[in-house]
Motif scaffolding. Sequence first.
Motif, PDB file in Angstrom:
ATOM      1  N   TRP A 102       0.836  -1.205   0.000  1.00  0.00           N
ATOM      2  CA  TRP A 102       0.000   0.000   0.000  1.00  0.00           C
ATOM      3  C   TRP A 102       0.868   1.251   0.000  1.00  0.00           C
ATOM      4  O   TRP A 102       0.464   2.295  -0.558  1.00  0.00           O
ATOM      5  N   LEU A 103       2.060   1.167   0.588  1.00  0.00           N
ATOM      6  CA  LEU A 103       2.963   2.316   0.567  1.00  0.00           C
ATOM      7  C   LEU A 103       3.397   2.657  -0.858  1.00  0.00           C
ATOM      8  O   LEU A 103       3.536   3.831  -1.214  1.00  0.00           O
ATOM      9  N   ILE A 104       3.612   1.626  -1.663  1.00  0.00           N
ATOM     10  CA  ILE A 104       4.019   1.828  -3.054  1.00  0.00           C
ATOM     11  C   ILE A 104       2.890   2.478  -3.836  1.00  0.00           C
ATOM     12  O   ILE A 104       3.088   3.471  -4.549  1.00  0.00           O
ATOM     13  N   TYR A 105       1.688   1.928  -3.729  1.00  0.00           N
ATOM     14  CA  TYR A 105       0.545   2.491  -4.440  1.00  0.00           C
ATOM     15  C   TYR A 105       0.253   3.912  -3.962  1.00  0.00           C
ATOM     16  O   TYR A 105       0.014   4.821  -4.768  1.00  0.00           O
ATOM     17  N   ASN A 106       0.255   4.110  -2.656  1.00  0.00           N
ATOM     18  CA  ASN A 106      -0.062   5.418  -2.094  1.00  0.00           C
ATOM     19  C   ASN A 106       0.970   6.459  -2.529  1.00  0.00           C
ATOM     20  O   ASN A 106       0.621   7.579  -2.913  1.00  0.00           O
ATOM     21  N   GLY A 107       2.253   6.075  -2.484  1.00  0.00           N
ATOM     22  CA  GLY A 107       3.291   7.009  -2.874  1.00  0.00           C
ATOM     23  C   GLY A 107       3.201   7.389  -4.339  1.00  0.00           C
ATOM     24  O   GLY A 107       3.276   8.582  -4.691  1.00  0.00           O
ATOM     25  N   ALA A 108       3.016   6.399  -5.211  1.00  0.00           N
ATOM     26  CA  ALA A 108       2.936   6.686  -6.644  1.00  0.00           C
ATOM     27  C   ALA A 108       1.661   7.447  -6.997  1.00  0.00           C
ATOM     28  O   ALA A 108       1.638   8.223  -7.965  1.00  0.00           O
ATOM     29  N   GLY A 109       0.598   7.255  -6.225  1.00  0.00           N
ATOM     30  CA  GLY A 109      -0.645   7.960  -6.505  1.00  0.00           C
ATOM     31  C   GLY A 109      -0.646   9.406  -6.053  1.00  0.00           C
ATOM     32  O   GLY A 109      -1.431  10.217  -6.546  1.00  0.00           O
ATOM     33  N   ARG A 110       0.270   9.752  -5.140  1.00  0.00           N
ATOM     34  CA  ARG A 110       0.285  11.104  -4.578  1.00  0.00           C
ATOM     35  C   ARG A 110       1.472  11.945  -5.049  1.00  0.00           C
ATOM     36  O   ARG A 110       1.390  13.177  -5.054  1.00  0.00           O
ATOM     37  N   SER A 111       2.560  11.320  -5.430  1.00  0.00           N
ATOM     38  CA  SER A 111       3.803  12.041  -5.708  1.00  0.00           C
ATOM     39  C   SER A 111       4.234  11.844  -7.155  1.00  0.00           C
ATOM     40  O   SER A 111       4.487  10.711  -7.582  1.00  0.00           O
ATOM     41  N   ARG A 112       4.350  12.946  -7.903  1.00  0.00           N
ATOM     42  CA  ARG A 112       4.839  12.851  -9.271  1.00  0.00           C
ATOM     43  C   ARG A 112       6.277  12.328  -9.287  1.00  0.00           C
ATOM     44  O   ARG A 112       6.661  11.590 -10.196  1.00  0.00           O
ATOM     45  N   MET A 113       7.067  12.717  -8.301  1.00  0.00           N
ATOM     46  CA  MET A 113       8.446  12.276  -8.256  1.00  0.00           C
ATOM     47  C   MET A 113       8.525  10.753  -8.118  1.00  0.00           C
ATOM     48  O   MET A 113       9.289  10.096  -8.833  1.00  0.00           O
ATOM     49  N   LEU A 114       7.694  10.182  -7.222  1.00  0.00           N
ATOM     50  CA  LEU A 114       7.715   8.735  -7.035  1.00  0.00           C
ATOM     51  C   LEU A 114       7.118   8.006  -8.234  1.00  0.00           C
ATOM     52  O   LEU A 114       7.600   6.937  -8.620  1.00  0.00           O
ATOM     53  N   ALA A 115       6.069   8.588  -8.829  1.00  0.00           N
ATOM     54  CA  ALA A 115       5.486   7.979 -10.023  1.00  0.00           C
ATOM     55  C   ALA A 115       6.504   7.962 -11.163  1.00  0.00           C
ATOM     56  O   ALA A 115       6.643   6.964 -11.884  1.00  0.00           O
ATOM     57  N   ARG A 116       7.214   9.059 -11.325  1.00  0.00           N
ATOM     58  CA  ARG A 116       8.239   9.133 -12.367  1.00  0.00           C
ATOM     59  C   ARG A 116       9.350   8.110 -12.091  1.00  0.00           C
ATOM     60  O   ARG A 116       9.852   7.454 -13.008  1.00  0.00           O
ATOM     61  N   ALA A 117       9.747   7.965 -10.825  1.00  0.00           N
ATOM     62  CA  ALA A 117      10.782   7.000 -10.478  1.00  0.00           C
ATOM     63  C   ALA A 117      10.328   5.575 -10.775  1.00  0.00           C
ATOM     64  O   ALA A 117      11.116   4.743 -11.252  1.00  0.00           O
ATOM     65  N   ASP A 141      -2.909   7.983 -11.903  1.00  0.00           N
ATOM     66  CA  ASP A 141      -4.325   7.592 -11.905  1.00  0.00           C
ATOM     67  C   ASP A 141      -4.469   6.102 -11.610  1.00  0.00           C
ATOM     68  O   ASP A 141      -5.318   5.694 -10.794  1.00  0.00           O
ATOM     69  N   VAL A 142      -3.660   5.281 -12.271  1.00  0.00           N
ATOM     70  CA  VAL A 142      -3.743   3.836 -12.064  1.00  0.00           C
ATOM     71  C   VAL A 142      -3.310   3.469 -10.644  1.00  0.00           C
ATOM     72  O   VAL A 142      -3.907   2.596 -10.008  1.00  0.00           O
ATOM     73  N   ALA A 143      -2.301   4.138 -10.116  1.00  0.00           N
ATOM     74  CA  ALA A 143      -1.838   3.860  -8.751  1.00  0.00           C
ATOM     75  C   ALA A 143      -2.948   4.126  -7.738  1.00  0.00           C
ATOM     76  O   ALA A 143      -3.141   3.352  -6.797  1.00  0.00           O
TER      77      ALA A 143
END
Length: 281
Positions: free
Chosen positions: A149-164, A186-188
């Motif tokens: 859930w930390l991975i999904y939550n981070g990618a769904g909230r942070s452009r930096m983490l989604a980009r990474a 969006d998918v996260a």
Amino acid sequence: MPFTDHFVTVEGRPVAYVDEGPRDAAPVILLHGGGFDHAELTWRITTADLRDRFRLVVPDIPGYGRSPGFDGPHDLPRLGRWLVAFLDAMEIARADVCGVSMGGGMALWLALEHPDRVRRLVPVGSYGIMPRVPMHRVAHGILRTRLTWLIYNGAGRSRMLARAGLAASYGRRQRVTERAVDELMDVARDQGRRRSFDAFLAAEMDARGLKSDLTPRLGDIAKPVLLVHGSEDRVVPVRHARRAAARIPDARYLELATGHWPMRERPDLFNPALADFLASP
């Protein structure tokens, strides 16, 4: 209009899908992967490029996109049986089947268990060709302790983490576009609620390895195969694809300078190669 603009009932559940291209052409089934994915995310560009020449059928696999999910854990054979039911519901007796990652594993399973349903096969960055994932014990620990859930939550909230995250799936981080980041976020957020890939891994992964390693059976595939893999794939290391290609009797092997998602990272290379293979005698 949504990308998946049709619905069919499969095993009592609605399944969203695309069906584009000449009606008299042999159907091509395009299967997306697990985790941060759905039909549009993986196959939008390929569909736009090839729909004038091929009939493309692109489902949202249960638990992704606009398709409701399974009720609980489901392994690769369960997804394979669903694929057979989807083909039956679509009245498709035989098709070319192309899948990436989890979808590639589904395509391999279908060719092994129901060879009469497959004309040609294109596994891409495929699941089902390795005994363990990279850093397997760490990955299993994250799944077991429900920290995904930390991975999904981070990618769904942070452009930096989604980009990474995208950079980890691509071979070259400079190919990650702003649109790709928006789509992944969006998918996260959606998968943070649904956790469809967690349910797949719950059935497929234990501390020792992966349940569905099809490598010992690949020599039984008696169909023309184009096995595509990224030379910089960090999810399924390229050594597994090279070994798999050597085991399949009628296999062409195409290694692209990409990561795990070649149809998104380099559609200019992937789509023509796919089209040439599908059009071959």
